[in-house]
Design a protein around this motif. Structure first.
Motif, PDB file in Angstrom:
ATOM      1  N   ARG A 102      39.794  33.090  -1.262  1.00  0.00           N
ATOM      2  CA  ARG A 102      38.409  32.755  -0.926  1.00  0.00           C
ATOM      3  C   ARG A 102      37.959  33.460   0.356  1.00  0.00           C
ATOM      4  O   ARG A 102      36.860  33.969   0.442  1.00  0.00           O
ATOM      5  CB  ARG A 102      38.292  31.234  -0.764  1.00  0.00           C
ATOM      6  N   ILE A 103      38.826  33.502   1.351  1.00  0.00           N
ATOM      7  CA  ILE A 103      38.455  34.102   2.631  1.00  0.00           C
ATOM      8  C   ILE A 103      38.197  35.598   2.488  1.00  0.00           C
ATOM      9  O   ILE A 103      37.158  36.084   2.939  1.00  0.00           O
ATOM     10  CB  ILE A 103      39.495  33.772   3.714  1.00  0.00           C
ATOM     11  N   PRO A 104      39.073  36.380   1.838  1.00  0.00           N
ATOM     12  CA  PRO A 104      38.755  37.803   1.657  1.00  0.00           C
ATOM     13  C   PRO A 104      37.461  38.013   0.867  1.00  0.00           C
ATOM     14  O   PRO A 104      36.704  38.933   1.156  1.00  0.00           O
ATOM     15  CB  PRO A 104      39.963  38.367   0.924  1.00  0.00           C
ATOM     16  N   GLN A 105      37.204  37.171  -0.115  1.00  0.00           N
ATOM     17  CA  GLN A 105      35.958  37.305  -0.878  1.00  0.00           C
ATOM     18  C   GLN A 105      34.756  37.070   0.025  1.00  0.00           C
ATOM     19  O   GLN A 105      33.740  37.742  -0.100  1.00  0.00           O
ATOM     20  CB  GLN A 105      35.942  36.328  -2.065  1.00  0.00           C
ATOM     21  N   GLN A 106      34.877  36.121   0.947  1.00  0.00           N
ATOM     22  CA  GLN A 106      33.785  35.870   1.890  1.00  0.00           C
ATOM     23  C   GLN A 106      33.561  37.089   2.784  1.00  0.00           C
ATOM     24  O   GLN A 106      32.422  37.423   3.105  1.00  0.00           O
ATOM     25  CB  GLN A 106      34.079  34.635   2.747  1.00  0.00           C
ATOM     26  N   LEU A 107      34.633  37.752   3.181  1.00  0.00           N
ATOM     27  CA  LEU A 107      34.496  38.951   3.995  1.00  0.00           C
ATOM     28  C   LEU A 107      33.814  40.068   3.205  1.00  0.00           C
ATOM     29  O   LEU A 107      32.969  40.791   3.737  1.00  0.00           O
ATOM     30  CB  LEU A 107      35.859  39.405   4.510  1.00  0.00           C
ATOM     31  N   ILE A 108      34.183  40.200   1.943  1.00  0.00           N
ATOM     32  CA  ILE A 108      33.550  41.205   1.080  1.00  0.00           C
ATOM     33  C   ILE A 108      32.070  40.888   0.903  1.00  0.00           C
ATOM     34  O   ILE A 108      31.215  41.775   0.994  1.00  0.00           O
ATOM     35  CB  ILE A 108      34.267  41.286  -0.284  1.00  0.00           C
ATOM     36  N   ASP A 109      31.762  39.621   0.682  1.00  0.00           N
ATOM     37  CA  ASP A 109      30.363  39.208   0.542  1.00  0.00           C
ATOM     38  C   ASP A 109      29.582  39.475   1.819  1.00  0.00           C
ATOM     39  O   ASP A 109      28.424  39.907   1.777  1.00  0.00           O
ATOM     40  CB  ASP A 109      30.278  37.724   0.167  1.00  0.00           C
ATOM     41  N   ALA A 110      30.204  39.194   2.968  1.00  0.00           N
ATOM     42  CA  ALA A 110      29.541  39.439   4.253  1.00  0.00           C
ATOM     43  C   ALA A 110      29.275  40.929   4.451  1.00  0.00           C
ATOM     44  O   ALA A 110      28.209  41.319   4.934  1.00  0.00           O
ATOM     45  CB  ALA A 110      30.388  38.885   5.394  1.00  0.00           C
ATOM     46  N   GLN A 111      30.245  41.764   4.069  1.00  0.00           N
ATOM     47  CA  GLN A 111      30.062  43.209   4.192  1.00  0.00           C
ATOM     48  C   GLN A 111      28.942  43.696   3.273  1.00  0.00           C
ATOM     49  O   GLN A 111      28.128  44.528   3.663  1.00  0.00           O
ATOM     50  CB  GLN A 111      31.374  43.947   3.869  1.00  0.00           C
ATOM     51  N   ALA A 112      28.894  43.164   2.070  1.00  0.00           N
ATOM     52  CA  ALA A 112      27.826  43.539   1.132  1.00  0.00           C
ATOM     53  C   ALA A 112      26.469  43.117   1.680  1.00  0.00           C
ATOM     54  O   ALA A 112      25.491  43.869   1.589  1.00  0.00           O
ATOM     55  CB  ALA A 112      28.080  42.902  -0.230  1.00  0.00           C
ATOM     56  N   ALA A 113      26.411  41.923   2.259  1.00  0.00           N
ATOM     57  CA  ALA A 113      25.150  41.442   2.840  1.00  0.00           C
ATOM     58  C   ALA A 113      24.727  42.326   4.011  1.00  0.00           C
ATOM     59  O   ALA A 113      23.549  42.646   4.160  1.00  0.00           O
ATOM     60  CB  ALA A 113      25.293  39.991   3.287  1.00  0.00           C
ATOM     61  N   SER A 114      25.675  42.740   4.820  1.00  0.00           N
ATOM     62  CA  SER A 114      25.368  43.624   5.952  1.00  0.00           C
ATOM     63  C   SER A 114      24.853  44.978   5.466  1.00  0.00           C
ATOM     64  O   SER A 114      23.927  45.536   6.047  1.00  0.00           O
ATOM     65  CB  SER A 114      26.608  43.825   6.820  1.00  0.00           C
ATOM     66  N   THR A 115      25.439  45.467   4.396  1.00  0.00           N
ATOM     67  CA  THR A 115      24.994  46.746   3.839  1.00  0.00           C
ATOM     68  C   THR A 115      23.575  46.622   3.287  1.00  0.00           C
ATOM     69  O   THR A 115      22.731  47.492   3.508  1.00  0.00           O
ATOM     70  CB  THR A 115      25.962  47.220   2.736  1.00  0.00           C
ATOM     71  N   ARG A 116      23.307  45.518   2.577  1.00  0.00           N
ATOM     72  CA  ARG A 116      21.943  45.283   2.077  1.00  0.00           C
ATOM     73  C   ARG A 116      20.960  45.201   3.244  1.00  0.00           C
ATOM     74  O   ARG A 116      19.844  45.723   3.181  1.00  0.00           O
ATOM     75  CB  ARG A 116      21.884  44.004   1.255  1.00  0.00           C
ATOM     76  N   GLN A 117      21.381  44.543   4.317  1.00  0.00           N
ATOM     77  CA  GLN A 117      20.537  44.395   5.502  1.00  0.00           C
ATOM     78  C   GLN A 117      20.229  45.755   6.127  1.00  0.00           C
ATOM     79  O   GLN A 117      19.090  46.018   6.506  1.00  0.00           O
ATOM     80  CB  GLN A 117      21.247  43.495   6.524  1.00  0.00           C
TER      81      GLN A 117
END
Length: 133
Positions: free
Chosen positions: A4-19
């Motif tokens: 779950r934690i690595p997936q959250q990091l991946i999601d955070a990175q994707a959100a940062s890229t979208r931003q």
């Protein structure tokens, strides 16, 4: 180890890229609007200068002074209008940045809350949570 934690990091990175692309898009939109404004001003100025040159060519010497004096007020008004348009464009870009940034901060707050809740839940159940850096 929880995935779950690595997936959250991946999601955070994707959100940062979208931003990043959202900010870039807003900046490009502002640049595009400024370019359109500048092209309109250039085109209008070119037409006005052509008309002014034609008046100057056909004017008598005494009329040239009056023609020159008549240009001061409209030029100041045009500059004020141009400045107002530039401020509006910059304000729109800044508003877009602020809205996007506020949305991003709220999302980070929600993500952090979920992360802490999951971390607490895993720690309470005795699961080993390993964070690697």
């Amino acid at each position: 180890m929880s995935t779950r934690i690595p997936q959250q990091l991946i999601d955070a990175q994707a959100a940062s890229t979208r931003q990043l692309f959202s900010f870039s898009s807003k900046a490009f939109e502002g640049l595009e609007n400024l370019t359109v404004l500048n092209l309109q001003v250039f085109k209008a100025t070119l037409a006005e200068n052509q008309a002014l040159a034609m008046k100057a060519v056909t004017a008598r010497p005494g009329e040239l002074v009056a023609l020159s004096a008549s240009l001061v007020k409209p030029t100041a008004e045009k500059f004020a209008a141009y400045s107002r348009h530039v401020r509006e464009i910059l304000s729109e870009v800044q508003g877009g940045f602020s809205t996007t940034l506020q949305s991003q901060v709220q999302q980070h707050q929600r993500d952090a809350k979920v992360f802490v809740e999951n971390l607490t839940k895993h720690a309470a159940t005795g699961n080993d949570v390993v964070l690697t850096g």
